[in-house]
Each structure stands twice: as structure tokens, then as C-alpha cells.
Design an enzyme around this catalytic site. Structure first.
Site, PDB file in Angstrom:
ATOM      1  N   ASP A   1     -18.013 -10.987   2.350  1.00 49.72           N
ATOM      2  CA  ASP A   1     -18.657 -12.276   2.084  1.00 49.72           C
ATOM      3  C   ASP A   1     -19.980 -11.998   1.396  1.00 49.72           C
ATOM      4  O   ASP A   1     -20.866 -11.353   1.967  1.00 49.72           O
ATOM      5  CB  ASP A   1     -18.868 -13.036   3.396  1.00 49.72           C
ATOM      6  CG  ASP A   1     -19.295 -14.480   3.181  1.00 49.72           C
ATOM      7  OD1 ASP A   1     -19.963 -14.770   2.175  1.00 49.72           O
ATOM      8  OD2 ASP A   1     -18.975 -15.324   4.043  1.00 49.72           O
TER       9      ASP A   1
ATOM     10  N   HIS B   1     -16.021 -15.138   0.910  1.00 48.61           N
ATOM     11  CA  HIS B   1     -16.469 -16.273   1.714  1.00 48.61           C
ATOM     12  C   HIS B   1     -15.330 -17.231   2.013  1.00 48.61           C
ATOM     13  O   HIS B   1     -15.255 -17.808   3.102  1.00 48.61           O
ATOM     14  CB  HIS B   1     -17.595 -17.002   0.984  1.00 48.61           C
ATOM     15  CG  HIS B   1     -18.213 -18.106   1.775  1.00 48.61           C
ATOM     16  ND1 HIS B   1     -18.867 -17.906   2.961  1.00 48.61           N
ATOM     17  CD2 HIS B   1     -18.259 -19.451   1.553  1.00 48.61           C
ATOM     18  CE1 HIS B   1     -19.302 -19.061   3.444  1.00 48.61           C
ATOM     19  NE2 HIS B   1     -18.943 -20.017   2.610  1.00 48.61           N
TER      20      HIS B   1
ATOM     21  N   SER C   1     -19.218 -21.682   7.151  1.00 50.70           N
ATOM     22  CA  SER C   1     -20.284 -21.709   6.165  1.00 50.70           C
ATOM     23  C   SER C   1     -21.491 -22.494   6.701  1.00 50.70           C
ATOM     24  O   SER C   1     -22.053 -22.139   7.723  1.00 50.70           O
ATOM     25  CB  SER C   1     -19.742 -22.289   4.851  1.00 50.70           C
ATOM     26  OG  SER C   1     -20.619 -22.058   3.793  1.00 50.70           O
TER      27      SER C   1
END
Length: 360
Positions: A307, A336, A151
Site C-alpha cells: 500500500d 491500497h 482507507s
């Protein structure tokens, strides 16, 4: 550790964010007066980090693994351990906390006048420059085996490769990007609006003893629609995490997650995320493509199949502008959080890929 002889308890910085298990002990590096990209100097700036393993004699076994949006160092532990690709018996692994996460310098632990709502804007580049200072000045390390992250940790990974192209052999950014896309920014604006709409927020000057809980719960609900994919909800996969209904999941997982965080800290990291773009590195005139083309490290870029923040198409575009990079998609419907260490099959996929990358 500057000014200290060993690990310190996390209670020393921000007790409300921490529990007391041994794994959450960490060390502090004093950066001194650290000039930020925004022009403000963050005085007595500090980086919190956890070191795994031991530096070898020629200092050639170091890996940097930054944290993610609101993540703390122990929330990277799932990818580290004996027999895994990130084996502390083989590598010296530095898990470094981002500015704003409540452990490194943040609105919640910085004294006036730069406390709370006055905490300065932090760029991804600022995080990486500070991490580089820790790596080179504290440990005397000049080369890295790898930089990796999930991330926002992936965004820092890309920045490392652009800012210090000759320093690392390989990178593994997963479920993240080198530039925050416009659609991603729309999501982030929703989180920001939820946090700041609470009357208790008071422009960021709320009392730490009376935080804007309604805003935190609302932000959690915004986040819930993005963190996992549509099929995740369709198939009620939250049951595999131990939740018995959708509402149980929204409250128990998402609201529980956000209620551990400080709103000003979240907004600081949100600003960092929103403005992420390696093209803003000096020398590239804002060009994402030029910055990506400068990366020398071998890369495997790993988006998750569904995602909603960092779609596969975005990362395919970025890989196509890199010289020595491969796109490898994490399969499945977890969205995600395929990169968050919640499911064994995803952990194995990431670990196997990292092992392959390190072996080459």
C-alpha cells in the site's frame, strides 16, 4: 429518520452523483446545528446512512462501518451479506457517509453562505462525533460490537476507538492509519494541485453545470500511480478488471471514477484526510502514541502488503503503541485497493479475519 418516514431517493440531495438502483436508497439524519472542530457551526447538518439488518431487543448487535475518501454507502456493500461476517440477519450494520461525500452535508448540497468554496473544514473527529450522535440519539445504542473501515474509513475507526474507548468491543481498520503520514500528504498535495489548476475551477466557484473536467481527469492520473502497486502495473493486472490497455484503464477506471465526483467535495475530504491524527483528540496534546495507548477495544489492524498510502511499517508502529492489537497484512500486489472489494481473494481474507475477530 427525523422528519421522514422511510428511505429517501438519493436524487433528493445530489442527482449528478447517483444512479437509481434500489441499493442506493438511504436515510437522512438531521444533526441540527453542529459545531465543528474548526470553530464554524454547520447549520442544519445532515448525515446520510444506510442501515442493514435489525436492532435486537437489548441493542447489543450494532456495527458501524463508515465510508472512505469519495466513497458512498453502496460502495461498502461488497463486505456485507448473508453468510458473511457482516451478516444482516445477525447484526445491525450502519454504513455512514462521511461529510463531504455528496450525500451527507457537503459543498455540493449545502445552501449559501456555506456552499461550494465556503464549506468549512471538516476533521475526522467531526465525522465521528456526528456518527456517535446518530448511533446514540437516533437509535439509542450505547454499545457497539465493532467499528471497521477501509482507507479513510479506517481513520474514522481509530478515531471511534480513541473518542469512545468503552463503547465498542473490537475494531478492524484496514488499509488506513490513525495519523496521516508526511509522505501521504505529499500525494494529497498532488491531487489538490491537479483539481485546482484547472482554469474552470475558479477558486471553487465553478458552475455545477460546467465543472472543471480537465482538473478531475488530471487528479485521476495522479491517483492512478498510488492506488495500485508497482507490481500490479508490471503484471498488467488491470486486464483482470476488463481493461485492454494501460490507457484504457487510466481513462475507463480512473477518469471514470473521478468524473462522478464534485471537485469541492473531493477537496473537503482531502483536507479531512490530510489532517487526520487521533492525537488531536482533546486530552492527548497532539500525541499519536498517547491516543493509541488509550484504545481498549481488541483490534486487528490490516495494512495491504504494498500500500503506497499506508505502508505496513506505519501500521506496525501504530500497533506497537496499542494494548490489545495485532498486525495482520493483506497479502498480494493489489496495493491500497486490496481493501476495495475488487478481488475475491482479498474479500475472503478480510471477511475471514473479521469473522475471527467478531467470534472473540
Amino acid at each position: 429518520m427525523d422528519g421522514m418516514d422511510g428511505p429517501v431517493s438519493p436524487v433528493s440531495l445530489d442527482p449528478k452523483l447517483m444512479s437509481q438502483s434500489d441499493r442506493e436508497f438511504y436515510e437522512i439524519y438531521d444533526l441540527g446545528d453542529f459545531k465543528l472542530t474548526c470553530g464554524i457551526t454547520l447549520r442544519n447538518a445532515k448525515l446520510a446512512y444506510k442501515a442493514w439488518g435489525t436492532v435486537n431487543e437489548d441493542k447489543s448487535n450494532a456495527i458501524v462501518y463508515p465510508t472512505w475518501y469519495s466513497g458512498r454507502h453502496w460502495e461498502n456493500d461488497w463486505l456485507i451479506g448473508p453468510g458473511m461476517a457482516l451478516d444482516p440477519q445477525k447484526y445491525f450494520i450502519l454504513v455512514i457517509n462521511m461529510f463531504g461525500n455528496g450525500l451527507s452535508s457537503s459543498p455540493s448540497n449545502t445552501p449559501p453562505p456555506f456552499d461550494r468554496a465556503r464549506f468549512p473544514q471538516i476533521a475526522v473527529l467531526d465525522n465521528v462525533r456526528a456518527q456517535h450522535q446518530l448511533v446514540t440519539e437516533k437509535f439509542g445504542i450505547e454499545t457497539l460490537v465493532c467499528v471497521l473501515g477501509w482507507s479513510m474509513g479506517a481513520g474514522q475507526t481509530f478515531q471511534w476507538a480513541v473518542s469512545y474507548p468503552d463503547m465498542m468491543k473490537c475494531i478492524l481498520p484496514f488499509c488506513g492509519s490513525a495519523r496521516t503520514a508526511e509522505h501521504n500528504k505529499v500525494f494529497l498535495e498532488g491531487v489538490k494541485a491537479a483539481l485546482t489548476a484547472d482554469a474552470k475551477f475558479q477558486g471553487g466557484w465553478y458552475s455545477p453545470d460546467n465543472p472543471p473536467v480537465t482538473g478531475l481527469r488530471a487528479a485521476a492520473r495522479v491517483y492512478a500511480g498510488w492506488g495500485f502497486s508497482q507490481p500490479f502495473y508490471w503484471h498488467e493486472k488491470w486486464r483482470e478488471l476488463g481493461y485492454t490497455s494501460l490507457e484504457d484503464f487510466l481513462v475507463g477506471f480512473w477518469e471514470g471514477f473521478f468524473l462522478q465526483r464534485d471537485p469541492n467535495n473531493l477537496l473537503t475530504m482531502l483536507s479531512t484526510w490530510t489532517n487526520g491524527n487521533v492525537g488531536n483528540t482533546p486530552g492527548f496534546d497532539g500525541s499519536l502514541e498517547k491516543a493509541l495507548a488509550s484504545i481498549k477495544a481488541k483490534a486487528i489492524v490490516m495494512p495491504a502488503e504494498i500500500d503506497l498510502y499506508f505502508p505496513v511499517a506505519d501500521e506496525d508502529y501504530e500497533v506497537n503503541h496499542m494494548k490489545n492489537a495485532e498486525l495482520r497484512v493483506i497479502p498480494g500486489i493489489w496495493g491500497h485497493f486490496a481493501g476495495g472489494g475488487l478481488w475475491d481473494e482479498d474479500t475472503k481474507f478480510i471477511d475471514d479475519t473479521l469473522r475471527e475477530l467478531l467470534s472473540t
